[in-house]
Structures are given as structure tokens and as C-alpha cells.
Design a protein around this motif. Structure first.
Motif, short mmCIF file in Angstrom:
data_model
loop_
_atom_site.label_atom_id
_atom_site.label_comp_id
_atom_site.label_asym_id
_atom_site.label_seq_id
_atom_site.Cartn_x
_atom_site.Cartn_y
_atom_site.Cartn_z
N PHE A 222 9.98 17.08 22.30
CA PHE A 222 10.41 16.37 23.17
C PHE A 222 10.74 15.21 22.93
CE2 PHE A 222 8.71 13.51 26.45
CZ PHE A 222 9.72 13.56 27.00
N ILE A 223 9.49 13.96 22.02
CA ILE A 223 8.78 13.27 21.68
C ILE A 223 10.29 12.74 20.58
CG2 ILE A 223 7.05 11.30 20.59
CD1 ILE A 223 5.37 12.74 21.80
N PRO A 224 10.24 13.47 19.27
CA PRO A 224 11.47 12.91 18.57
C PRO A 224 12.42 13.16 19.30
CG PRO A 224 10.19 14.90 17.50
CD PRO A 224 9.04 14.36 18.82
N PHE A 225 12.76 14.03 20.60
CA PHE A 225 14.50 14.02 20.94
C PHE A 225 14.37 12.56 21.82
CE2 PHE A 225 17.71 15.03 23.69
CZ PHE A 225 18.48 15.92 23.17
N VAL A 226 13.74 12.03 22.45
CA VAL A 226 13.81 11.30 23.62
C VAL A 226 13.52 10.01 22.11
CG1 VAL A 226 12.16 9.42 24.99
CG2 VAL A 226 12.45 11.80 25.01
N PHE A 227 12.75 10.06 21.34
CA PHE A 227 13.48 8.43 20.36
C PHE A 227 14.19 8.63 20.03
CE2 PHE A 227 8.89 8.05 21.10
CZ PHE A 227 8.67 6.30 20.82
N GLU A 228 15.15 9.92 19.45
CA GLU A 228 15.90 10.21 18.49
C GLU A 228 17.37 9.38 19.62
OE1 GLU A 228 19.51 13.46 16.22
OE2 GLU A 228 17.54 13.70 17.15
N HIS A 229 17.19 9.77 20.50
CA HIS A 229 18.36 9.17 21.40
C HIS A 229 18.69 8.25 22.52
CE1 HIS A 229 20.84 13.36 20.16
NE2 HIS A 229 19.32 14.02 20.24
N GLY A 230 17.11 7.56 22.39
CA GLY A 230 17.23 6.66 23.65
C GLY A 230 16.71 6.33 24.36
N ILE A 231 15.65 7.76 25.02
CA ILE A 231 15.94 7.47 26.51
C ILE A 231 14.29 7.14 26.98
CG2 ILE A 231 15.52 9.59 27.74
CD1 ILE A 231 16.71 11.59 26.27
N ARG A 232 14.49 6.50 27.66
CA ARG A 232 13.13 6.24 28.51
C ARG A 232 12.58 6.96 29.27
NH1 ARG A 232 11.80 3.81 33.65
NH2 ARG A 232 10.10 1.54 33.92
N ALA A 233 11.97 7.29 28.68
CA ALA A 233 10.48 8.50 29.87
C ALA A 233 9.47 8.52 30.56
CB ALA A 233 11.12 10.23 28.30
N ARG A 234 9.06 8.82 31.70
CA ARG A 234 7.43 8.47 32.04
C ARG A 234 7.14 10.44 32.30
NH1 ARG A 234 7.46 3.85 36.64
NH2 ARG A 234 5.28 4.02 36.02
N VAL A 235 5.72 10.22 31.88
CA VAL A 235 4.99 11.35 31.81
C VAL A 235 3.79 11.56 33.42
CG1 VAL A 235 3.72 13.36 31.00
CG2 VAL A 235 5.03 12.46 29.74
N VAL A 236 3.57 12.22 34.50
CA VAL A 236 2.93 11.55 35.50
C VAL A 236 2.78 12.94 35.76
CG1 VAL A 236 3.64 10.09 37.98
CG2 VAL A 236 4.21 9.73 35.65
N ASN A 237 1.19 12.48 36.53
CA ASN A 237 0.58 13.86 37.38
C ASN A 237 1.44 13.62 38.70
OD1 ASN A 237 -0.70 15.89 38.25
ND2 ASN A 237 -2.21 15.01 37.18
#
Length: 200
Positions: free
Chosen positions: A160-175
Motif C-alpha cells: 500500500f504505502i509504496p503504491f501510494v507514493f509511486e502514484h502520488g495518491i493523497r490518502a488518510r487512514v482513520v478509525n
């Protein structure tokens, strides 16, 4: 700040099976167009216990995501099998789109987390991961922002994290078990959780 009229991909983790109704209520209350990517949850957990090949397990787990998607849809949410920006709260039934594109490795290092990131990439929108954890932890401390693409953790799958960085995706992880955090995240407010924004 992102406009609330801009669509958002929201992955609803399978561990939030019991939270579907209140979460849908929050999505509708906020009024932001949301494309829900369902987690695999108990359906994917069953696949993990079976002695099947990686490829069979990959597609069986995605079929499990689709089953959770239908459960979400049973609460009055429209479905889509295609990758398109939603005009309202809509749930993605991902199997056909993924079979057609087959964009990800067939491995348990890829779960619905990275699949949701792929959907966000394809639609060029931000991603919100709702889970039963407060965010990403490193050395047992909650990380408010991930800046290292090589960070490893237990809260998201390995790709997940490498994919998000590779493709420039803004993501948040929330409960997803805290209504106020979910509501705030949908409104782009600062809430407890983890931000991954490779664009800055």
C-alpha cells in the motif's frame, strides 16, 4: 483544501461490518460523493484459510470484497461495476474491473487497501481508508504523517504505502469506529489518524 463536492474513494474495512449502517448515515449527512471500496473482511479471511494458489486466492478474495459490497448495497446504496466518479454514495463491485485490468500482483501482500488505492489512482481522486485502528503506527506510536515510502507497518498491506507514493495518491487512514473522525475526514478537517501525501 479539497472541495466537499469533489468525489472521494472510501475503503470501508471488513472489520467495520457492524458499522455499515452508521457509516452510511455519516456519508449521506456530509453529502460528499463517495465511491465505497469494500474490504474483504470475513469473506477474505475464509480464503486465507484455504490451501489454494496465490492466483486463486487473489480472485477469491476479490470476490469476497464483492460479497461485502452487496451487503453494503442491501442498505439502499447503488452499486457500480465500472470505474467512474460517483455523483452520490455508491459502492464499487470490484471483481469485473479488476479482472479486466488485472493491475496488481496476485499475493497476500496486496489486499483491499492497495486495491482501493488503485481505484483512487484510476479516478485521480483522494483516498480515505476506514479501519478499526487509529492510523498507522511505527514503534508503537501513532504516525500523523508518513513521509517514508519504505515504512513498514501492520495496519495496511505491504504494497500500500509504496503504491501510494509511486502514484502520488493523497490518502488518510482513520478509525471508522469514531463518528466524529469519519465526519471530520470527509470534510477535510484535521482528525486523529495518519496522512500520506506524497505530493508535498
Amino acid at each position: 483544501m479539497t472541495s466537499l463536492v469533489s468525489p472521494l474513494v472510501v475503503k470501508v474495512g471488513g472489520s467495520l461490518f457492524d458499522r455499515v449502517v452508521p457509516l452510511l448515515g455519516i456519508f449521506r449527512e456530509v453529502g460528499r460523493p463517495v465511491l465505497i471500496v469494500p474490504g474483504g473482511g470475513k469473506f477474505a479471511d475464509l480464503v486465507r484459510r484455504l490451501a489454494v494458489s496465490d492466483t486463486a486466492g487473489h480472485w477469491m478474495a476479490i470476490a469476497g470484497m464483492e460479497q461485502f459490497g452487496w451487503y453494503i448495497a442491501s442498505h439502499g446504496v447503488p452499486t457500480t461495476a465500472g470505474l467512474a466518479l460517483p455523483a452520490e454514495v455508491t459502492v464499487l463491485l470490484p471483481y469485473c474491473a479488476l479482472r479486466e485490468a488485472d493491475p496488481l500482483p496476485h499475493s497476500w501482500e496486496v489486499t483491499s487497501d492497495t486495491i482501493a488505492a488503485w481505484v483512487a489512482k484510476e479516478l485521480s481522486v483522494d483516498l480515505l481508508l476506514l479501519k478499526s485502528v487509529d492510523g498507522i503506527h511505527h514503534h508503537r506510536k501513532l504516525v500523523s504523517k508518513v513521509e517514508d515510502p519504505s515504512l513498514t507497518c501492520d495496519e495496511v498491506d505491504r504494497e500500500f504505502i509504496p503504491f501510494v507514493f509511486e502514484h502520488g495518491i493523497r490518502a488518510r487512514v482513520v478509525n471508522g469506529r469514531h463518528d466524529d473522525r469519519v465526519r471530520g475526514a470527509l470534510r477535510e478537517e484535521a482528525v486523529t489518524g495518519t496522512l500520506i501525501d506524497p505530493r508535498f
